[in-house]
Design a protein around this motif. Structure first.
Motif, PDB file in Angstrom:
ATOM      1  N   ALA A  12       0.953  -0.157  -8.879  1.00 35.09           N
ATOM      2  CA  ALA A  12       1.453  -0.325  -7.506  1.00 35.09           C
ATOM      3  C   ALA A  12       0.705   0.611  -6.563  1.00 35.09           C
ATOM      4  O   ALA A  12       0.396   1.752  -6.902  1.00 35.09           O
ATOM      5  CB  ALA A  12       2.949  -0.050  -7.457  1.00 35.09           C
ATOM      6  N   THR A  13       0.429   0.109  -5.373  1.00 30.44           N
ATOM      7  CA  THR A  13      -0.383   0.860  -4.410  1.00 30.44           C
ATOM      8  C   THR A  13       0.461   1.555  -3.335  1.00 30.44           C
ATOM      9  O   THR A  13      -0.071   1.941  -2.289  1.00 30.44           O
ATOM     10  CB  THR A  13      -1.390  -0.075  -3.730  1.00 30.44           C
ATOM     11  N   ASP A  14       1.769   1.716  -3.575  1.00 32.93           N
ATOM     12  CA  ASP A  14       2.572   2.461  -2.605  1.00 32.93           C
ATOM     13  C   ASP A  14       2.195   3.934  -2.600  1.00 32.93           C
ATOM     14  O   ASP A  14       2.538   4.673  -1.676  1.00 32.93           O
ATOM     15  CB  ASP A  14       4.073   2.288  -2.890  1.00 32.93           C
ATOM     16  N   GLN A  59       8.317  -6.881  -6.988  1.00 30.78           N
ATOM     17  CA  GLN A  59       8.837  -5.568  -6.648  1.00 30.78           C
ATOM     18  C   GLN A  59       8.927  -4.686  -7.904  1.00 30.78           C
ATOM     19  O   GLN A  59       9.376  -5.140  -8.959  1.00 30.78           O
ATOM     20  CB  GLN A  59      10.236  -5.693  -6.032  1.00 30.78           C
ATOM     21  N   GLY A  82       7.457  -0.215  -3.853  1.00 31.30           N
ATOM     22  CA  GLY A  82       6.264  -0.519  -4.627  1.00 31.30           C
ATOM     23  C   GLY A  82       6.222  -1.967  -5.094  1.00 31.30           C
ATOM     24  O   GLY A  82       7.234  -2.533  -5.496  1.00 31.30           O
ATOM     25  N   THR A  83       5.034  -2.555  -5.059  1.00 28.70           N
ATOM     26  CA  THR A  83       4.848  -3.940  -5.535  1.00 28.70           C
ATOM     27  C   THR A  83       3.540  -4.043  -6.300  1.00 28.70           C
ATOM     28  O   THR A  83       2.614  -3.252  -6.107  1.00 28.70           O
ATOM     29  CB  THR A  83       4.811  -4.938  -4.367  1.00 28.70           C
ATOM     30  N   ILE A  84       3.485  -5.030  -7.214  1.00 25.78           N
ATOM     31  CA  ILE A  84       2.252  -5.365  -7.921  1.00 25.78           C
ATOM     32  C   ILE A  84       2.095  -6.876  -7.928  1.00 25.78           C
ATOM     33  O   ILE A  84       3.058  -7.628  -7.702  1.00 25.78           O
ATOM     34  CB  ILE A  84       2.251  -4.834  -9.372  1.00 25.78           C
ATOM     35  N   ASN A  94      -3.431   4.325  -6.138  1.00 22.06           N
ATOM     36  CA  ASN A  94      -2.327   3.641  -6.786  1.00 22.06           C
ATOM     37  C   ASN A  94      -1.577   4.660  -7.646  1.00 22.06           C
ATOM     38  O   ASN A  94      -2.049   5.782  -7.856  1.00 22.06           O
ATOM     39  CB  ASN A  94      -2.794   2.424  -7.625  1.00 22.06           C
ATOM     40  N   GLU A 151       3.643 -11.615  -5.697  1.00 16.70           N
ATOM     41  CA  GLU A 151       3.988 -10.212  -5.526  1.00 16.70           C
ATOM     42  C   GLU A 151       5.345  -9.919  -6.157  1.00 16.70           C
ATOM     43  O   GLU A 151       6.316 -10.644  -5.929  1.00 16.70           O
ATOM     44  CB  GLU A 151       4.018  -9.871  -4.034  1.00 16.70           C
ATOM     45  N   SER A 200       3.482  -1.565 -13.921  1.00 13.88           N
ATOM     46  CA  SER A 200       3.984  -1.192 -12.591  1.00 13.88           C
ATOM     47  C   SER A 200       3.271   0.032 -12.031  1.00 13.88           C
ATOM     48  O   SER A 200       3.328   0.286 -10.831  1.00 13.88           O
ATOM     49  CB  SER A 200       5.488  -0.935 -12.655  1.00 13.88           C
TER      50      SER A 200
END
Length: 316
Positions: free
Chosen positions: A100-102, A241, A231-233, A106, A239, A97
């Motif tokens: 994630a690119t939030d 969460q 955030g997601t991957i 990343n 995709e 996790s």
């Protein structure tokens, strides 16, 4: 602020009486001058008064008296002093996790950069270790004063699946015990675990069990909930969460006497690490601070004598 010899503070009473007497004498002098009804003649005969300057030496002298009295009372205050020794374990979440690119670019890259800065800012006299965890936890670098070894290990980090927060705490405690095992009879230097994660524990022993163990060994665990709720991957072509689980990390920190932090960006994470570094790098102890009062009092004496000599050609 507290005082070790508060009985000296009674000397503030005569100091206050001197101040009151000064004011009374000044007012009496002013009333006497007003009895001279021919103000034009008085203005020609009497030189222009010194105005506010007449009170500066007296005010400086009174300040000196008050500060000396407080100094004799031996004031004490809580003072932050650098720790001589400490063992810090950085527990770094390398679960999938973290991709994630939030957080730009990343979570993983930003966290690794913030951890590098944290390592560089810690006092060199501290022992520092690195524990990584995903589905399990391992000691990547045992506590050491070799900062280069820790930085090199951070640069080699890669992500994996799973999150074992409890195991990370247990591995950190084992690393601390291994370092201090040969110092029987000596007081153990303080230890602190800094654990950063972005998800819920899914593997191994629970964080609650780890918290009880850390608390029993008196090792605080400061936790950082890193990332955002959005955030997601990509997993298996879809995709997924990966929100942050702040409540679990907060409970872990509070039950061990550590601090809980939230960071939703790389900049916030660096600020969190700075705050943790400041708190673990110093201890608070009560010290006497009377030299500061005496020093300022001596400065007040110089001001009182200097201004009186310069303006009125006399020392008080």
């Amino acid at each position: 602020m507290t005082f070790l010899s508060p009985v000296w503070l009674w000397l503030l009473v005569p100091a206050l009486l001197i101040a009151v007497l000064y004011v009374v004498m000044y007012l009496r002098r002013s009333r006497y001058a007003l009895r001279f009804t021919n103000l034009d003649l008085l203005d020609r005969l009497a030189p222009k008064g010194p105005g506010w300057r007449r009170h500066v030496p007296a005010a400086a002298f009174m300040g000196m008296l008050v500060l000396l009295v407080v100094g004799f009372a031996r004031p004490t205050a809580e003072v932050r002093v650098p720790r001589e020794q400490a063992t810090i374990i950085v527990a770094f979440d390398v679960s999938a996790s973290m991709q994630a690119t939030d957080v730009a670019p990343n979570r993983f890259a930003a966290a690794r950069e913030a951890a590098r800065r944290f390592v560089g800012d810690l006092p060199s006299r501290f022992n520092l270790g690195l524990v990584t965890f995903s589905s399990s936890a391992s000691v990547s670098v045992p506590p050491t004063a070799d900062r280069a070894a820790v930085l090199s290990a951070i640069d080699r980090l890669t992500t994996d699946s799973g999150t074992a927060i409890g195991e990370a705490v247990f591995s950190s405690l084992d690393a601390i015990d291994a370092l201090e095992g040969g110092e029987e009879g000596q007081e153990r230097p303080p230890a602190h675990i800094v654990l950063m994660s972005d998800g819920s524990s899914t593997m191994g022993r629970t964080p609650e069990l780890a918290a009880r163990e850390a608390a029993s060994r008196r090792v605080p665990v400061s936790t950082i909930a890193y990332g955002t709720s959005g955030g997601t991957i990509q997993m298996g072509g879809r995709e997924t969460q990966v929100p942050v689980d702040g409540p679990a990390l907060r409970e872990l920190a509070e039950s061990t006497g550590g601090g809980f932090y939230e960071a939703a960006s790389g900049g916030e994470l660096r600020a969190v690490y700075d705050d943790i570094g400041s708190s673990v790098g110093y201890r608070t102890e009560r010290q006497e601070v009377w030299p500061w009062f005496v020093g300022v009092a001596l400065l007040g004496a110089v001001v009182a004598a200097g201004t009186s000599l310069f303006w009125f050609s006399r020392i008080l």
